[in-house]
Design a protein around this motif. Structure first.
Motif, PDB file in Angstrom:
ATOM      1  N   THR A  61      10.117  43.149  72.760  1.00 57.90           N
ATOM      2  CA  THR A  61      11.453  43.043  73.351  1.00 57.90           C
ATOM      3  C   THR A  61      12.533  43.876  72.677  1.00 57.90           C
ATOM      4  O   THR A  61      13.483  44.286  73.333  1.00 57.90           O
ATOM      5  CB  THR A  61      11.909  41.572  73.341  1.00 57.90           C
ATOM      6  N   ALA A  62      12.428  44.104  71.376  1.00 57.18           N
ATOM      7  CA  ALA A  62      13.526  44.775  70.659  1.00 57.18           C
ATOM      8  C   ALA A  62      13.407  46.290  70.754  1.00 57.18           C
ATOM      9  O   ALA A  62      13.297  47.006  69.754  1.00 57.18           O
ATOM     10  CB  ALA A  62      13.547  44.321  69.199  1.00 57.18           C
ATOM     11  N   THR A  63      13.471  46.797  71.973  1.00 59.08           N
ATOM     12  CA  THR A  63      13.282  48.221  72.208  1.00 59.08           C
ATOM     13  C   THR A  63      14.345  49.064  71.525  1.00 59.08           C
ATOM     14  O   THR A  63      14.044  50.108  70.917  1.00 59.08           O
ATOM     15  CB  THR A  63      13.292  48.506  73.718  1.00 59.08           C
ATOM     16  N   ALA A  64      15.587  48.629  71.599  1.00 62.31           N
ATOM     17  CA  ALA A  64      16.678  49.400  71.001  1.00 62.31           C
ATOM     18  C   ALA A  64      16.535  49.468  69.487  1.00 62.31           C
ATOM     19  O   ALA A  64      16.795  50.505  68.866  1.00 62.31           O
ATOM     20  CB  ALA A  64      18.027  48.791  71.377  1.00 62.31           C
ATOM     21  N   LEU A  65      16.112  48.363  68.887  1.00 57.62           N
ATOM     22  CA  LEU A  65      15.922  48.340  67.433  1.00 57.62           C
ATOM     23  C   LEU A  65      14.797  49.291  67.035  1.00 57.62           C
ATOM     24  O   LEU A  65      14.923  50.054  66.068  1.00 57.62           O
ATOM     25  CB  LEU A  65      15.614  46.921  66.958  1.00 57.62           C
ATOM     26  N   TYR A  66      13.696  49.257  67.782  1.00 57.06           N
ATOM     27  CA  TYR A  66      12.577  50.159  67.464  1.00 57.06           C
ATOM     28  C   TYR A  66      13.016  51.612  67.592  1.00 57.06           C
ATOM     29  O   TYR A  66      12.725  52.438  66.733  1.00 57.06           O
ATOM     30  CB  TYR A  66      11.383  49.898  68.371  1.00 57.06           C
ATOM     31  N   GLN A  67      13.730  51.941  68.657  1.00 52.65           N
ATOM     32  CA  GLN A  67      14.173  53.317  68.861  1.00 52.65           C
ATOM     33  C   GLN A  67      15.097  53.760  67.726  1.00 52.65           C
ATOM     34  O   GLN A  67      15.002  54.888  67.226  1.00 52.65           O
ATOM     35  CB  GLN A  67      14.911  53.432  70.203  1.00 52.65           C
ATOM     36  N   TRP A  68      15.985  52.849  67.309  1.00 48.57           N
ATOM     37  CA  TRP A  68      16.934  53.164  66.236  1.00 48.57           C
ATOM     38  C   TRP A  68      16.203  53.367  64.916  1.00 48.57           C
ATOM     39  O   TRP A  68      16.485  54.316  64.177  1.00 48.57           O
ATOM     40  CB  TRP A  68      17.956  52.038  66.112  1.00 48.57           C
ATOM     41  N   LEU A  69      15.240  52.503  64.606  1.00 49.28           N
ATOM     42  CA  LEU A  69      14.456  52.661  63.380  1.00 49.28           C
ATOM     43  C   LEU A  69      13.658  53.965  63.424  1.00 49.28           C
ATOM     44  O   LEU A  69      13.591  54.697  62.437  1.00 49.28           O
ATOM     45  CB  LEU A  69      13.503  51.474  63.207  1.00 49.28           C
ATOM     46  N   PHE A  70      13.052  54.220  64.563  1.00 44.20           N
ATOM     47  CA  PHE A  70      12.235  55.422  64.712  1.00 44.20           C
ATOM     48  C   PHE A  70      13.080  56.679  64.472  1.00 44.20           C
ATOM     49  O   PHE A  70      12.644  57.626  63.825  1.00 44.20           O
ATOM     50  CB  PHE A  70      11.633  55.450  66.118  1.00 44.20           C
ATOM     51  N   THR A  71      14.301  56.656  64.959  1.00 41.34           N
ATOM     52  CA  THR A  71      15.162  57.841  64.876  1.00 41.34           C
ATOM     53  C   THR A  71      15.881  57.951  63.544  1.00 41.34           C
ATOM     54  O   THR A  71      16.049  59.061  63.001  1.00 41.34           O
ATOM     55  CB  THR A  71      16.210  57.811  66.002  1.00 41.34           C
ATOM     56  N   ASN A  72      16.290  56.825  62.959  1.00 40.40           N
ATOM     57  CA  ASN A  72      17.198  56.856  61.809  1.00 40.40           C
ATOM     58  C   ASN A  72      16.597  56.425  60.479  1.00 40.40           C
ATOM     59  O   ASN A  72      17.092  56.831  59.420  1.00 40.40           O
ATOM     60  CB  ASN A  72      18.417  55.964  62.092  1.00 40.40           C
ATOM     61  N   LYS A  73      15.569  55.593  60.503  1.00 42.81           N
ATOM     62  CA  LYS A  73      15.108  54.990  59.254  1.00 42.81           C
ATOM     63  C   LYS A  73      13.654  55.300  58.902  1.00 42.81           C
ATOM     64  O   LYS A  73      13.185  54.967  57.824  1.00 42.81           O
ATOM     65  CB  LYS A  73      15.280  53.456  59.316  1.00 42.81           C
ATOM     66  N   MET A  74      12.955  55.932  59.793  1.00 41.35           N
ATOM     67  CA  MET A  74      11.517  56.123  59.592  1.00 41.35           C
ATOM     68  C   MET A  74      11.231  57.324  58.687  1.00 41.35           C
ATOM     69  O   MET A  74      11.859  58.372  58.814  1.00 41.35           O
ATOM     70  CB  MET A  74      10.837  56.317  60.946  1.00 41.35           C
ATOM     71  N   THR A  75      10.310  57.138  57.786  1.00 42.71           N
ATOM     72  CA  THR A  75       9.774  58.242  56.976  1.00 42.71           C
ATOM     73  C   THR A  75       8.456  58.698  57.612  1.00 42.71           C
ATOM     74  O   THR A  75       7.641  57.868  58.006  1.00 42.71           O
ATOM     75  CB  THR A  75       9.524  57.793  55.529  1.00 42.71           C
ATOM     76  N   VAL A  76       8.267  59.990  57.708  1.00 45.87           N
ATOM     77  CA  VAL A  76       7.056  60.511  58.342  1.00 45.87           C
ATOM     78  C   VAL A  76       6.208  61.240  57.310  1.00 45.87           C
ATOM     79  O   VAL A  76       6.707  62.079  56.550  1.00 45.87           O
ATOM     80  CB  VAL A  76       7.398  61.479  59.500  1.00 45.87           C
ATOM     81  N   LEU A  77       4.955  60.895  57.270  1.00 47.29           N
ATOM     82  CA  LEU A  77       3.992  61.596  56.410  1.00 47.29           C
ATOM     83  C   LEU A  77       3.004  62.335  57.309  1.00 47.29           C
ATOM     84  O   LEU A  77       2.361  61.724  58.163  1.00 47.29           O
ATOM     85  CB  LEU A  77       3.242  60.607  55.523  1.00 47.29           C
ATOM     86  N   SER A  78       2.893  63.638  57.156  1.00 48.68           N
ATOM     87  CA  SER A  78       1.932  64.440  57.926  1.00 48.68           C
ATOM     88  C   SER A  78       0.962  65.077  56.947  1.00 48.68           C
ATOM     89  O   SER A  78       1.369  65.752  55.994  1.00 48.68           O
ATOM     90  CB  SER A  78       2.647  65.538  58.737  1.00 48.68           C
TER      91      SER A  78
END
Length: 375
Positions: A270-287
């Protein structure tokens, strides 16, 4: 006597009667004087020992202020009678607390309210009248402080949903809770209170800057935190990001995320907006890329973190190829040549403690990208 305080009358009566009795010359006294002063002596004894507070005299409080009541109760004999009244005649006190004249007088008397809170019988009644009492307690600062500092009483309020709804909408209550650890502990220990906190906009907004401990309790509880995270998501939807930014900057709250199925449920459903915000602003990506073989290989991330997204490809080899964590397996897509770019379509929410691994039944080059929140 100009005072409405009967304690003043008693003290003045005692002083005057003692002076009169001490002035009598019994050796020269007539029979009439002996009888009169004997009656005065008996009256003096009754005045000295008469309780000024009881079931039949509680109405006298109508003519008193809260300060007058405190003066009365400062007398040890009156205090003991009042304490017995709170326990043995509790229905009388209960009626008084529902009377528009007596209630503010009793709530405003520190000694009277202290003894009411100390009565187990009154505690039971307070729980049944919690929602009724909330606004009246909030209006009297001293009473509110005494209540918020009493863990037993706050446990009663925290167990009543309607009372907590009112409390979280009251600035006075929120301020008192912020200043009193017993109130915070009571709220943190009550699922009812935590759930109401998560549903209440005023409660969440007012408390998150003050009471990290309550937020940690809240977000550590999987059931209660679903409502809370959905509320945070609605704040983001409304364009307000101060609250989520503060949450994810707090180490205690981040720690409470680990293993929290509440946020996992919220982010995946349900928390789509929260997930999108975390994905865009708070997520660290390891490749990363690896030469894979049939043995497990560390994926290069260790410790506690909350996985948000995961994607992988391989450009050679055969057979099944998996990226494995303690909570899930992610099947890679074949025929890739570079690390995949993460999108919200790669959502893979879950907690991880320790290294992540990949393995297959052949050899080849494996490319992966993992998006996560470090905890």
């Amino acid at each position: 006597m100009s005072s409405n305080n009967l304690a003043d009358f008693r003290d003045q009566y005692i002083a005057r009667a003692r002076a009169l009795l001490q002035g009598v010359d019994l050796a020269q006294a007539t029979t009439n004087i002996m009888v009169i002063n004997g009656a005065l002596f008996g009256a003096l004894d009754k005045v000295i020992n008469a309780p000024l507070i009881g079931r039949d005299t509680l109405a006298l409080f109508d003519a008193m202020t809260s300060a007058d009541i405190d003066v009365w109760l400062a007398d040890a004999s009156h205090r003991s009678v009042w304490q017995r009244l709170c326990s043995d005649e509790s229905k009388t006190i209960q009626v008084a607390l529902q009377d528009d004249v007596l209630r503010p007088k009793l709530l405003g008397s520190a000694l009277a309210w202290t003894d009411i809170l100390a009565s187990s019988v009154m505690q039971t009644w307070i729980q049944t009248k919690a929602a009724y009492l909330v606004p009246y307690i909030a209006a009297i600062p001293g009473c509110l402080t005494l209540t918020a500092s009493n863990r037993t009483t706050m446990d009663k309020f925290a167990s009543v949903q309607a009372a907590m709804t009112l409390i979280y909408a009251s600035t006075n209550w929120l301020t008192a809770i912020a200043a009193n650890a017993p109130a915070q502990d009571a709220i943190g220990a009550s699922l009812t209170a935590l759930r109401e906190l998560g549903k209440s906009g005023p409660g969440m907004t007012a408390l998150y800057t003050k009471l990290t401990s309550i937020m940690v309790y809240l977000f550590a509880d999987a059931t209660a935190s679903i409502d809370a995270w959905n509320f945070v998501s609605s704040e983001i939807t409304a364009g307000r990001t101060v609250m989520p930014t503060a949450f994810f900057a707090d180490a205690g709250i981040r720690t409470s995320l680990h293993g929290n199925t509440g946020i996992t449920t919220a982010l995946t459903t349900t928390a789509t907006a929260l997930y999108q915000w975390l994905f865009t602003n708070k997520m660290t990506v390891l490749s990363r890329s690896y030469n894979a073989n049939t043995a497990q290989q560390s994926a290069g991330i260790g410790g506690k973190f909350l996985t948000l997204a995961m994607a992988g490809t391989y450009n050679s080899g055969a057979g099944n190829f998996y990226l494995t964590s303690t909570t899930s397996q992610f099947a890679a897509t074949p025929n890739g040549s570079t690390s995949p770019t993460l999108t919200t379509a790669n959502k893979q929410v879950g907690s991880q403690n320790g290294a992540m691994y990949f393995n297959d039944v052949s050899t080849g080059i494996f490319y992966m990208s993992i998006g996560y929140l470090a905890i």
